[in-house]
Motif scaffolding. Structure first.
Motif, PDB file in Angstrom:
ATOM      1  N   ARG A  57       0.841  -1.196   0.000  1.00 19.57           N
ATOM      2  CA  ARG A  57       0.000   0.000   0.000  1.00 19.57           C
ATOM      3  C   ARG A  57       0.879   1.249   0.000  1.00 19.57           C
ATOM      4  O   ARG A  57       1.973   1.253   0.560  1.00 19.57           O
ATOM      5  N   GLN A  58       0.380   2.298  -0.601  1.00 15.48           N
ATOM      6  CA  GLN A  58       1.140   3.540  -0.623  1.00 15.48           C
ATOM      7  C   GLN A  58       1.308   4.113   0.771  1.00 15.48           C
ATOM      8  O   GLN A  58       2.282   4.824   1.037  1.00 15.48           O
ATOM      9  N   SER A  59       0.399   3.791   1.697  1.00 17.73           N
ATOM     10  CA  SER A  59       0.552   4.245   3.078  1.00 17.73           C
ATOM     11  C   SER A  59       1.743   3.578   3.749  1.00 17.73           C
ATOM     12  O   SER A  59       2.275   4.085   4.739  1.00 17.73           O
ATOM     13  N   GLN A  60       2.181   2.435   3.218  1.00 20.21           N
ATOM     14  CA  GLN A  60       3.372   1.762   3.727  1.00 20.21           C
ATOM     15  C   GLN A  60       4.629   2.208   3.009  1.00 20.21           C
ATOM     16  O   GLN A  60       5.709   2.265   3.605  1.00 20.21           O
ATOM     17  N   LEU A  61       4.499   2.501   1.709  1.00 22.80           N
ATOM     18  CA  LEU A  61       5.670   2.743   0.882  1.00 22.80           C
ATOM     19  C   LEU A  61       5.295   3.632  -0.290  1.00 22.80           C
ATOM     20  O   LEU A  61       4.509   3.239  -1.150  1.00 22.80           O
ATOM     21  N   ASP A  62       5.856   4.832  -0.309  1.00 24.86           N
ATOM     22  CA  ASP A  62       5.611   5.780  -1.397  1.00 24.86           C
ATOM     23  C   ASP A  62       6.919   6.007  -2.140  1.00 24.86           C
ATOM     24  O   ASP A  62       7.822   6.688  -1.654  1.00 24.86           O
ATOM     25  N   LEU A  63       7.023   5.423  -3.322  1.00 26.06           N
ATOM     26  CA  LEU A  63       8.252   5.468  -4.109  1.00 26.06           C
ATOM     27  C   LEU A  63       8.156   6.401  -5.315  1.00 26.06           C
ATOM     28  O   LEU A  63       9.037   6.372  -6.181  1.00 26.06           O
ATOM     29  N   ARG A  64       7.125   7.195  -5.398  1.00 25.26           N
ATOM     30  CA  ARG A  64       6.865   7.955  -6.616  1.00 25.26           C
ATOM     31  C   ARG A  64       7.985   8.910  -6.993  1.00 25.26           C
ATOM     32  O   ARG A  64       8.159   9.223  -8.178  1.00 25.26           O
ATOM     33  N   THR A  65       8.756   9.380  -6.020  1.00 25.95           N
ATOM     34  CA  THR A  65       9.867  10.289  -6.318  1.00 25.95           C
ATOM     35  C   THR A  65      11.225   9.640  -6.015  1.00 25.95           C
ATOM     36  O   THR A  65      12.232  10.336  -5.931  1.00 25.95           O
ATOM     37  N   THR A  66      11.244   8.329  -5.886  1.00 27.32           N
ATOM     38  CA  THR A  66      12.456   7.605  -5.523  1.00 27.32           C
ATOM     39  C   THR A  66      13.373   7.429  -6.731  1.00 27.32           C
ATOM     40  O   THR A  66      12.931   7.025  -7.802  1.00 27.32           O
ATOM     41  N   LYS A  67      14.655   7.696  -6.542  1.00 21.81           N
ATOM     42  CA  LYS A  67      15.626   7.516  -7.608  1.00 21.81           C
ATOM     43  C   LYS A  67      15.984   6.044  -7.766  1.00 21.81           C
ATOM     44  O   LYS A  67      15.744   5.230  -6.866  1.00 21.81           O
ATOM     45  N   SER A  68      16.568   5.705  -8.892  1.00 20.00           N
ATOM     46  CA  SER A  68      16.991   4.333  -9.132  1.00 20.00           C
ATOM     47  C   SER A  68      17.959   3.865  -8.055  1.00 20.00           C
ATOM     48  O   SER A  68      18.869   4.601  -7.649  1.00 20.00           O
ATOM     49  N   SER A  69      17.733   2.659  -7.570  1.00 23.37           N
ATOM     50  CA  SER A  69      18.538   2.010  -6.526  1.00 23.37           C
ATOM     51  C   SER A  69      18.449   2.701  -5.178  1.00 23.37           C
ATOM     52  O   SER A  69      19.272   2.439  -4.290  1.00 23.37           O
ATOM     53  N   SER A  70      17.476   3.570  -4.992  1.00 25.33           N
ATOM     54  CA  SER A  70      17.093   4.007  -3.651  1.00 25.33           C
ATOM     55  C   SER A  70      15.866   3.181  -3.260  1.00 25.33           C
ATOM     56  O   SER A  70      15.600   2.140  -3.838  1.00 25.33           O
TER      57      SER A  70
END
Length: 503
Positions: A57-70
């Motif tokens: 769930r996005q409430s657990q994990l929000d990767l929308r602005t995450t860079k590669s290999s972060s």
């Protein structure tokens, strides 16, 4: 016990394992892919079945602005008092946290944040019920291990962090795990970074905070075996089986020609032996950790129907936008609608993918796509990161529909185009012989046209284009700046190892 390594092939790094009665559960890092933290089940430590993911769930994990290999780095799974715990780091996100669940398949709780440490936190539950967070801190040669106590129910920190170990003076002492085995506390970590100097080291003490006695040499490494087919061993976790035997799961890489590792870091298994003076040993430059030899083998084809939902092995780039995927718009097809992002962007481009698990493999799909706007694309993708990828599919160019091959290699981006009819489905293939990726297409299923350009495996290898992942293969659609692209209809998706590759 007979088995073939890797026991989980493809980009499944940093394994952590726990046994509950006769069942084993294993998790891996997932970085910028969503859902986060794939989880597997086994009854024998050899055959692993994907259950899905922990962070869904996005409430657990929000990767929308995450860079590669972060994103999600090394996680640890543990079980205590009838409850599962998964602890990890969202790098450049919310930091260290853990989630809990009654069942390994979830649902898992929202994150409980933790205030201390760098990356790779681990949980240890002592016999008296006290819970400790053991976590890497610092960077490079300044890396060391700190530890503190928490209330595992509330996450309340019960003690100040204490520096308990600095490892073997190598860089990146990380991935710590604390165990109590026959009354002795063992602290095990990786060291040396995850390249060819990677190793697993260990120390022991009579108390959880030390002082720790170091074992002078690694318990797992191939850093002295530069020609061995399995490299970069380390980042291990220990588990005791139902018969009292000890085993280790850990990451390793199978480089092509000793240079390129498109499959990334994979999950390996090995027995643990114990020395007379009480140290665990796995493989210290002995070469006993081996992979299945590439030899003549029956072809195994995984046909994945695109008509009823994604299976547990599927993942998505940074986000799963449900409105981009439809199983009902056209019967028997999966409909993708691309967004404004392409694979060049460090953004949630529309990409549904699986891991590449074999050096020699073939990927195929039938695609019906009529682009309306300039630059719209839909087809197959093989992605390492935004610096290394290839796209093979249909695109709209100058008012016409063309076949397009896009190859990104570091700062270079090459585009090759081929003529195709203006309408109707096209069958796409992406083949690898281990050294080169080759693309082909057919409009009638009989006559195949092969792209002249062969893409060397180095383009999709972390040794050349960086990062901590391996290649993910799948379906991509893009509006190339337009928020909503024309619909792309995919059918008859398959992934196959090709003859000559056991794994």
């Amino acid at each position: 016990m007979n088995y073939r390594n890797p026991v989980i092939a493809g980009y499944y790094p940093d394994p952590s394992v726990v046994r509950v009665d006769e069942d084993y559960y294993l998790i891996n890092s997932s970085f910028e892919y969503f859902p986060g933290v794939p989880i597997f089940h086994s009854r024998d430590l050899i055959h692993w079945t994907p259950l899905g993911h922990v962070l869904t769930r996005q409430s657990q994990l929000d990767l929308r602005t995450t860079k590669s290999s972060s994103g999600i780095y090394a996680a640890t799974i543990r079980y205590h008092a009838g409850r599962f715990y998964m602890i990890t780091t969202d790098v450049r996100g919310i930091g260290n946290f853990y989630v809990t669940a009654d069942k390994p398949e979830g649902p898992w709780s929202d994150p409980i944040l933790l205030p201390h440490g760098g990356i790779d936190p681990s949980l240890f539950f002592d016999d008296d019920g006290r819970a400790y967070v053991t976590v890497q801190n610092g960077a490079g040669y300044e890396s060391h291990i700190i530890q503190y106590e928490i209330d595992p129910v509330s996450g309340k920190v019960l003690s100040e962090p204490v520096n308990i170990w600095s490892g073997d003076e190598g860089p990146w002492v990380e991935g710590p795990h604390l165990y109590r085995i026959k009354g002795v506390y063992y602290l095990m970590t990786a060291s040396g970074g995850t390249s060819v100097d990677h190793r697993e080291i260990i120390a022991r003490s009579s108390t959880p905070y030390g002082p720790f006695e170091d074992k002078p040499e690694p318990i797992l490494t191939h850093r002295g075996l530069k020609d061995h087919p399995v490299q970069c061993l380390g980042h291990a976790d220990l588990v005791e089986d139902t018969k009292g035997n000890w085993w280790a799961v850990f990451l390793g890489m199978r480089p092509v020609e000793g240079k390129y590792s498109p499959l990334g870091r994979e999950t390996f298994l090995a027995p643990v032996t114990w020395t007379e003076d009480g140290w665990p040993m796995i493989d210290n430059n002995e070469g006993t950790v081996v992979s299945a030899a590439e030899c003549s083998a029956e072809v195994s084809i995984q046909r994945m129907e695109l008509s009823g939902g994604f299976g547990p092995e599927w993942a998505f780039l940074r986000s799963y936008e449900e409105e981009r995927y439809s199983w009902t718009e056209r019967q028997g097809s999966l409909t993708l609608r691309g967004n404004a992002y392409t694979l060049d962007d460090e953004a949630p481009a529309v990409l549904a993918c699986i891991r590449q698990q074999h050096h020699r493999m073939e990927l195929g799909v039938s695609l019906d796509f009529d682009p309306v706007r300039e630059g719209e694309q839909a087809g197959l993708a093989a992605r390492l990161n935004n610096r290394g990828y290839l796209f093979w599919g249909l695109a709209g160019r100058s008012g016409s529909r063309v076949m397009e091959l896009v190859v990104k290699n570091g700062e270079q981006r090459q585009v090759h185009r081929y003529e195709v009819s203006g309408h109707g489905p096209v069958q796409l293939r992406l083949h690898s012989d281990g050294l080169f990726y080759v693309c082909s297409y057919s409009e009638d299923g009989v006559t195949w046209h092969v792209a002249e350009e062969q893409i060397h495996v180095s383009v999709l290898s972390p040794e050349v284009n960086g990062g901590f992942t391996g290649v993910c293969l799948g379906l991509h659609a893009s509006g190339d700046g337009a928020a909503n692209a024309s619909p792309a209809y995919f059918e008859r998706f398959y992934y196959s190892n090709t003859k000559g590759d056991v794994l």
